[in-house]
Design an enzyme around this catalytic site. Structure first.
Site, mmCIF file in Angstrom:
data_model
loop_
_atom_site.group_PDB
_atom_site.id
_atom_site.type_symbol
_atom_site.label_atom_id
_atom_site.label_comp_id
_atom_site.label_asym_id
_atom_site.label_seq_id
_atom_site.Cartn_x
_atom_site.Cartn_y
_atom_site.Cartn_z
ATOM 1 N N ARG A 33 7.617 4.229 -5.533
ATOM 2 C CA ARG A 33 7.184 2.840 -5.486
ATOM 3 C C ARG A 33 8.189 2.068 -4.642
ATOM 4 O O ARG A 33 9.384 2.328 -4.668
ATOM 5 C CB ARG A 33 7.088 2.228 -6.893
ATOM 6 N N GLU A 74 4.535 -4.481 -0.407
ATOM 7 C CA GLU A 74 3.353 -4.036 0.327
ATOM 8 C C GLU A 74 2.142 -4.896 -0.017
ATOM 9 O O GLU A 74 1.992 -5.335 -1.164
ATOM 10 C CB GLU A 74 3.072 -2.551 0.059
ATOM 11 N N HIS A 123 0.897 3.714 1.953
ATOM 12 C CA HIS A 123 0.747 4.134 0.550
ATOM 13 C C HIS A 123 -0.473 5.048 0.372
ATOM 14 O O HIS A 123 -1.383 4.776 -0.423
ATOM 15 C CB HIS A 123 0.627 2.919 -0.379
#
Length: 339
Positions: free
Chosen positions: A251, A280, A298
């Site tokens: 993460r 993000e 991601h």
């Protein structure tokens, strides 16, 4: 005398594990969430969805329920008293109020192991891309420039040391892949794994500071928690080997992005391979402007295999907990057992 089937709310219908779904609906009354506002959903939890015993939420931004935002204290507090289990179809769960679920005696499960291979493959790709400078070479080709390969000469990862922060399921899968390309693998965990497992995966335990100072590449594979937020920060980067490569497939919040950029400017970090970012989809402009870095949006676990696994594991958890009082991937079991 027949009894009513337990009611389960799916925030989105299954898209991949249809075979598991066909068996699942034989044992449960399934409600499918209909798109609505966050406020209306909270209201309906005490009316339309009263009596549900389980919720499955696919943690995929493409689904409309993602517009509801985090399943934080506000939403979880509104869960009906009938609720027994909440499943988040992903490995990470930093947007779920697990503490509130525990307070309410509701089991929380993620779908750990579902994305092990896909995420580990992505980590390996990021490692190889940074070592071989594939990103800048690809950009040149797409721009119609046949770059002199001496300008993008890379190096072999074989013989280098990779340090994995977090040797869970994904960390172990990364270790296997790194060993396969000849890298020496060391790791740091909150709890050291036993000697038999260390031998099985060919890994060496290091303290956090030892791993920082002796790794040529550091891969972040820990879940994001209050303990791991900014596990790599300004102080950490002072301790790393000069020229280290940083890879993050966990993460974005596990790495202080501003401190990372400063470490790059200072020459402490040579390159990064990032699939996740602190804010993000916003990415620090200094990362975007440097073509030495390998950046992905991601997609680490984004394969049809992963999504099948997430759905299947999610349904298995619900079925096991409601029928047997067991679960495949519980997160807060010890917390609710103390109540």
């Amino acid at each position: 005398m027949p009894t009513d089937k337990p009611k389960v709310l799916f925030m989105s219908g299954p898209e991949y594990a249809k075979d598991v779904w066909n068996e699942f609906i034989q044992d449960f009354t399934v409600l499918l969430w209909e798109e609505q506002s966050r406020e209306d959903f909270i209201r309906d939890l005490s009316s339309k969805y009263d009596g549900i015993q389980a919720i499955y939420r696919a943690a995929n931004p493409k689904y409309p329920h993602y517009k509801l935002g985090s399943f934080d204290r506000e939403i979880v507090s509104a869960f009906p008293s009938s609720m027994k289990i909440f499943v988040n179809g992903a490995v990470g769960y930093n947007d779920v109020a697990v503490d509130v679920l525990s307070e309410k005696g509701i089991l929380f499960c993620n779908t750990a192991s579902g994305s092990d291979n896909a995420t580990a493959d992505t980590a390996l790709w990021l490692i190889l891309s940074t070592y071989k400078n594939t990103w800048q070479s690809e950009q040149s080709v797409r721009a119609g420039v046949w770059r002199d390969r001496t300008n993008v000469v890379g190096r072999d990862p074989a013989g280098d040391t990779v340090g994995i922060l977090g040797l869970g399921n994904i960390g172990k899968a990364i270790a296997v892949r790194c060993k396969a390309i000849g890298m020496k693998v060391q790791y740091h965990n909150r709890n050291r794994i036993d000697a038999a497992e260390e031998e099985k995966y060919g890994v060496t335990y290091k303290t956090f500071d030892e791993l920082l100072s002796s790794s040529d590449t550091i891969v972040v594979a820990v879940p994001l928690t209050s303990d791991t937020k900014h596990i790599l920060n300004a102080e950490s980067f002072k301790k790393v080997k000069r020229g280290v490569i940083i890879v993050n497939i966990s993460r974005g919040g596990c790495v202080d992005e501003s401190a990372l950029v400063d470490a790059i400017k200072a020459g402490k970090v040579s390159k990064v391979g990032l699939d996740v970012f602190e804010e993000e989809p916003k990415i620090h402009p200094d990362l975007l402007s440097n073509e030495k870095h390998a950046l992905l949006p991601h997609i680490g676990g984004a394969t049809v295999n992963t999504f099948y696994n997430f759905e299947a594991i999610g349904m298995q958890n619900i079925k096991m907990w409601l029928k047997e009082g067991k679960a495949k991937t519980p997160i807060n079991l010890s917390a609710i057992q103390k109540q």
